[in-house]
Design a protein around this motif. Structure first.
Motif, PDB file in Angstrom:
ATOM      1  N   VAL A 292      50.984  37.920  42.661  1.00  0.00           N
ATOM      2  CA  VAL A 292      50.193  37.566  43.850  1.00  0.00           C
ATOM      3  C   VAL A 292      50.151  36.049  44.016  1.00  0.00           C
ATOM      4  O   VAL A 292      50.309  35.517  45.118  1.00  0.00           O
ATOM      5  CB  VAL A 292      48.766  38.151  43.746  1.00  0.00           C
ATOM      6  N   VAL A 293      49.946  35.318  42.922  1.00  0.00           N
ATOM      7  CA  VAL A 293      49.933  33.857  42.994  1.00  0.00           C
ATOM      8  C   VAL A 293      51.301  33.339  43.413  1.00  0.00           C
ATOM      9  O   VAL A 293      51.410  32.419  44.244  1.00  0.00           O
ATOM     10  CB  VAL A 293      49.521  33.240  41.641  1.00  0.00           C
TER      11      VAL A 293
ATOM     12  N   ALA B 109      45.326  27.858  37.634  1.00  0.00           N
ATOM     13  CA  ALA B 109      44.028  27.857  38.305  1.00  0.00           C
ATOM     14  C   ALA B 109      43.621  29.238  38.798  1.00  0.00           C
ATOM     15  O   ALA B 109      42.475  29.451  39.199  1.00  0.00           O
ATOM     16  CB  ALA B 109      44.051  26.883  39.480  1.00  0.00           C
ATOM     17  N   ALA B 110      44.558  30.181  38.750  1.00  0.00           N
ATOM     18  CA  ALA B 110      44.283  31.506  39.323  1.00  0.00           C
ATOM     19  C   ALA B 110      43.355  32.344  38.462  1.00  0.00           C
ATOM     20  O   ALA B 110      42.801  33.337  38.929  1.00  0.00           O
ATOM     21  CB  ALA B 110      45.594  32.252  39.546  1.00  0.00           C
ATOM     22  N   GLY B 111      43.188  31.976  37.189  1.00  0.00           N
ATOM     23  CA  GLY B 111      42.271  32.738  36.346  1.00  0.00           C
ATOM     24  C   GLY B 111      42.939  33.216  35.079  1.00  0.00           C
ATOM     25  O   GLY B 111      44.151  33.066  34.888  1.00  0.00           O
TER      26      GLY B 111
ATOM     27  N   MET C 212      47.463  51.680  40.612  1.00  0.00           N
ATOM     28  CA  MET C 212      46.450  50.656  40.386  1.00  0.00           C
ATOM     29  C   MET C 212      46.770  49.873  39.116  1.00  0.00           C
ATOM     30  O   MET C 212      46.952  50.449  38.048  1.00  0.00           O
ATOM     31  CB  MET C 212      45.052  51.274  40.251  1.00  0.00           C
ATOM     32  N   GLY C 213      46.847  48.573  39.257  1.00  0.00           N
ATOM     33  CA  GLY C 213      46.942  47.681  38.115  1.00  0.00           C
ATOM     34  C   GLY C 213      45.637  46.923  37.976  1.00  0.00           C
ATOM     35  O   GLY C 213      44.926  46.700  38.967  1.00  0.00           O
ATOM     36  N   VAL C 214      45.286  46.546  36.753  1.00  0.00           N
ATOM     37  CA  VAL C 214      44.019  45.856  36.524  1.00  0.00           C
ATOM     38  C   VAL C 214      44.231  44.654  35.611  1.00  0.00           C
ATOM     39  O   VAL C 214      45.182  44.606  34.834  1.00  0.00           O
ATOM     40  CB  VAL C 214      42.950  46.792  35.908  1.00  0.00           C
ATOM     41  N   THR C 215      43.326  43.710  35.729  1.00  0.00           N
ATOM     42  CA  THR C 215      43.210  42.608  34.783  1.00  0.00           C
ATOM     43  C   THR C 215      41.917  42.811  34.016  1.00  0.00           C
ATOM     44  O   THR C 215      40.848  42.945  34.619  1.00  0.00           O
ATOM     45  CB  THR C 215      43.168  41.249  35.494  1.00  0.00           C
TER      46      THR C 215
ATOM     47  N   ALA D 220      38.295  42.671  35.609  1.00  0.00           N
ATOM     48  CA  ALA D 220      38.032  41.488  36.427  1.00  0.00           C
ATOM     49  C   ALA D 220      38.797  41.516  37.750  1.00  0.00           C
ATOM     50  O   ALA D 220      38.364  40.894  38.729  1.00  0.00           O
ATOM     51  CB  ALA D 220      38.396  40.222  35.647  1.00  0.00           C
ATOM     52  N   GLU D 221      39.933  42.213  37.769  1.00  0.00           N
ATOM     53  CA  GLU D 221      40.738  42.301  38.987  1.00  0.00           C
ATOM     54  C   GLU D 221      41.338  43.699  39.083  1.00  0.00           C
ATOM     55  O   GLU D 221      41.709  44.288  38.076  1.00  0.00           O
ATOM     56  CB  GLU D 221      41.869  41.264  38.984  1.00  0.00           C
TER      57      GLU D 221
END
Length: 297
Positions: free
Chosen positions: A115-116, A165-167, A266-269, A276-277
């Motif tokens: 995404v970034v 910076a994206a996390g 669905m993917g997750v962080t 968190a995402e």
């Protein structure tokens, strides 16, 4: 083997690497496959007799092909990528897989990074992907982007700052990931709102990409906050009964595929033990081009 067969055999040894480069450049499985095929066509027209480092040459060529595709994509696009966009996922089973696919999954990049990367200028993306992810020297990247090595280094540096910076990245422990995702699915199936909230980071971000044609409750959306995302999860709790755990870009995620037809991924962080995402792709047109191994049909 004749000369054509030998050349094809040498190319096949590099296909996995080329797919990995192209996927990171384009964030699209079908486009990545097209870029690899175009690289093969260019090699077949050129021949390998005078190519000293075939792997390096192929990586450079696929990078140039992807750069052209990104520039063409940017020229066609009237609006910037919106906050609901989710890149094509790479899917794989949690069970042991064949060595080549296992290598690809182990080297996967998360959907969050992709995404970034979508927010970068094409030349920045190329410089970052080739140098930071595949260790290609700036001297080799500079001719592709038509810049000096020093300027190419600056392109990669700018991209790197955006990525950093994206996390935080996801927790690498697959067992821990699985525990949290299973708990999330169980809470959704049981309609347990409090349990859902407890599993979500207070500032959790959800992207749901359903494509341009889907309307109503299932339309694309971007949500933030544990309570808001938990409420959304309860709306779609019936679908949780068909959910299966899978590797999504190398991390534990969820595939909703009743009778083998993929309806959503669905993917997750996962950070500090909470989600968190969340990245959900349910665009029927794009999912129809994927199979359960994440390859183009």
């Amino acid at each position: 083997m004749n000369d054509d067969d030998l050349l094809a055999d040498r190319f096949e040894r590099h296909r996995g690497q080329l797919r990995a480069v192209a996927y990171r450049m384009l964030g699209s499985v079908p486009e990545a496959e097209d870029a690899v095929q175009e690289t093969w066509l260019r090699l077949s027209r050129t021949g390998a007799d005078e190519i000293r480092n075939l792997g390096g040459w192929l990586t450079t060529v696929v990078g140039r092909v992807c750069l052209d595709l990104l520039r063409a994509r940017a020229a066609r696009r009237e609006d910037p990528i919106d906050e609901t966009f989710v890149p094509d996922p790479l899917l794989g089973p949690l069970a042991p897989i064949d060595p080549e696919e296992e290598l690809l999954q182990a080297d996967s990049v998360g959907l969050a990074l992709l995404v970034v990367l979508e927010t970068l200028e094409p030349a920045e993306r190329l410089a970052f992907v080739l140098h930071d992810l595949f260790a290609v020297p700036f001297d080799d990247i500079a001719p592709i982007v038509e810049r000096t090595p020093a300027t190419t280094r600056q392109l990669a540096s700018r991209a790197r700052r955006r990525v950093q910076a994206a996390g935080p990245s996801t927790d690498p422990d697959l067992a821990r990931q699985r525990e949290i995702v299973e708990a999330f699915l169980a809470a959704a199936r049981e309609g347990d709102f409090d349990a859902l909230v407890a599993l979500l980071h207070p500032d959790v971000a959800l992207r749901a990409d359903s494509g341009a044609l889907i309307r109503g409750a299932a339309a694309s959306k971007a949500l933030r906050g544990a309570h808001t995302v938990a409420e959304q999860a309860l709306l779609f709790a019936p679908f949780a009964h068909h959910a299966q755990l899978a590797l999504v870009n190398g991390s534990v995620g969820v595939v909703n595929a009743p009778e083998g037809r993929v309806l959503s991924v669905m993917g997750v962080t996962i950070t500090d033990g909470r989600i968190a995402e969340m990245y959900i792709l349910s665009d029927p047109e794009r999912l129809a081009r994927l199979d359960v191994n994440g390859t183009a049909r």
